[in-house]
Design an enzyme around this catalytic site. Structure first.
Site, PDB file in Angstrom:
ATOM      1  N   SER A  99       0.813  -1.208   0.000  1.00  0.00           N
ATOM      2  CA  SER A  99       0.000   0.000   0.000  1.00  0.00           C
ATOM      3  C   SER A  99       0.854   1.269   0.000  1.00  0.00           C
ATOM      4  O   SER A  99       1.736   1.391  -0.831  1.00  0.00           O
ATOM      5  CB  SER A  99      -0.957  -0.054   1.187  1.00  0.00           C
ATOM      6  OG  SER A  99      -2.091   0.692   0.864  1.00  0.00           O
ATOM      7  N   HIS A 138      -7.843  -5.466   0.379  1.00  0.00           N
ATOM      8  CA  HIS A 138      -6.559  -4.805   0.616  1.00  0.00           C
ATOM      9  C   HIS A 138      -5.835  -5.447   1.789  1.00  0.00           C
ATOM     10  O   HIS A 138      -6.227  -5.265   2.950  1.00  0.00           O
ATOM     11  CB  HIS A 138      -6.897  -3.337   0.923  1.00  0.00           C
ATOM     12  CG  HIS A 138      -5.747  -2.405   0.801  1.00  0.00           C
ATOM     13  ND1 HIS A 138      -4.997  -2.291  -0.343  1.00  0.00           N
ATOM     14  CD2 HIS A 138      -5.215  -1.528   1.699  1.00  0.00           C
ATOM     15  CE1 HIS A 138      -4.070  -1.372  -0.155  1.00  0.00           C
ATOM     16  NE2 HIS A 138      -4.179  -0.900   1.078  1.00  0.00           N
TER      17      HIS A 138
END
Ligand code: GCU
Length: 422
Positions: free
Chosen positions: A260, A401
């Site tokens: 990320s 995610h």
């Protein structure tokens, strides 16, 4: 806003848009990717087409690095001259005897009360001179494993579970262990080194008063200021500096990994520090592997407003210009060429836009091919859990995610292929 202000605002936007269209259509050579027009990674700003590896290396690569430092990430200093290391832990019986755990404080200016970071390092006991994977962590070194000997972070931390008054508590020990399968990585023969992102630069818009930037006032208050993603990338290079001094590590074979926002930093570290022979970007999204020119997911406006400290001041001028930007992230991935890079996505991670991450990797393929490598084999966005592996690799897995065992299994086999000595 009164009428004149609205009119002025409208005129400004209109002229920016026209300028963008003019640049996109006339001045800047384009490369077409899945029907979308991107600025061509293999054309110099003066319009000259790059056709040889030498031209890439001597002309285009430096031009792109200078551009991204000026317009997006900001300038970064080199290795600090007065850096010192203190190994405050060295235990050869860690993780049930599997590994040696070391913890090292890096004093960036040699001063114990100056900016500093703690490296947590696990080295497999059965490997002499181990290759390694380095990456920053989100929630403090103590979050990556339940190992009670890991020093509890004392740095500023955003409010998540187990964080009280912006400081970690025991409740955070091991909370990210699922994303850091240390045993699996060690069993494959790799050492792991990690640092808490907030040791390098706390992740909030503090005017750069609490991170390593305080050591470099000359890189502040300017359009190309030393911003947070660049500082994290710089920190990754500083971990490698330490590993170069540690005989247990094969410092020529150290991969850089990030998830990320920390994947954005890993890509920039890989792009700028050629000592990293392999780069892994896990769901790095906007400002990472994702192409801004593709619709969907996070764009420049959210990056610039929600996380204004991540990129330099000059980056703000591109806010809202995603589809007409004179640059895009395939150029950053290309800077890693010909070194292997793995870009990975998760299907439900719509903020990162998995398909745009794939095309970001694919659009770097011409540079890898020019340099005589395999590039990224897939010509279309691959099906779920079907990695496409060349010198550029890509997969999209089901789920959201995160960093999962599935991701690590792919990264480790990629590293076995390209990182380990034959
Ligand atoms: C936010 C942000 C992303 C970033 C992510 C993360 O969602 O919009 O750009 O990658 O946080 O770091 O988890």
């Amino acid at each position: 806003m009164n009428l004149t202000a609205i009119q002025n605002n409208y005129l400004l936007r209109l002229s920016l848009m026209l300028l963008g269209l003019l640049l996109a259509n006339n001045t800047i050579a384009q490369q077409i990717v899945n029907g979308i027009s991107l600025p061509d990674v293999l054309t110099l700003n003066n319009g000259t087409k790059i056709t040889t590896a030498k031209q890439w290396k001597i002309e285009r690569r430096p031009e792109l690095i200078a551009f991204f430092k000026k317009e997006m990430y900001g300038q970064s200093p080199g290795k600090p001259a007065g850096v010192t290391y203190k190994v405050f832990d060295n235990d050869s019986k860690a993780l049930g005897g599997k590994a040696t755990r070391k913890q090292i404080t890096v004093y960036f200016n040699g001063k114990q009360d100056g900016p500093q970071m703690d490296i947590l390092l696990y080295i497999p006991n059965n490997v002499k001179h181990a290759p390694a994977i380095v990456g920053l962590n989100f929630d403090g070194n103590q979050s990556v494993n339940i190992d009670l000997a890991i020093k509890m972070s004392t740095s500023w931390m955003d409010k998540t579970k187990g964080v009280v008054n912006n400081r970690a508590t025991e409740a955070t020990r091991g909370i990210d262990a699922g994303q850091w399968p240390l045993e699996m990585i060690l069993d494959k023969g790799y050492a792991v080194a990690t640092v808490y992102r907030g040791d390098i630069d706390p992740d909030f818009d503090d005017g750069f008063k609490n991170g390593v930037q305080v050591l470099y006032p000359e890189l502040q208050n300017r359009g190309d200021n030393f911003a947070t993603v660049a500082a994290w990338a710089w920190g990754l290079s500083r971990i490698l500096d330490y590993l170069e001094t540690d005989k247990a590590i094969d410092s020529k074979h150290v991969a850089v990994f990030g998830f990320s926002r920390l994947g954005k930093a890993a890509l920039w570290a890989g792009a700028t520090d050629e000592r990293f022979p392999l780069v892994i970007s896990n769901e790095s999204g906007a400002g990472g592997a994702k192409l801004f020119h593709f619709k969907g997911g996070e764009g420049t406006t959210r990056l610039d407003t929600k996380f204004p400290h991540w990129f330099c001041g000059n980056f703000k001028k591109y806010m809202g210009q995603d589809s007409i930007l004179p640059f895009d992230q395939h150029m950053v991935i290309s800077l890693i060429a010909p070194r292997p890079v793995y870009v990975a996505s998760a299907k439900d991670d719509t903020n990162s836009n998995p398909e745009a991450e794939f095309w970001g990797a694919k659009a770097a393929d011409p540079v890898y091919r020019l340099l005589g490598t395999s590039g990224l084999p897939a010509n279309q966005w691959p099906a779920l859990s079907e990695p496409s592996v060349g010198r550029i690799a890509y997969h999209v897995r089901p789920g959201g995610h995160n960093v999962t065992d599935y991701d690590w299994i792919q990264y480790l086999s990629f590293a076995d292929k390209y990182l380990k000595k034959p």
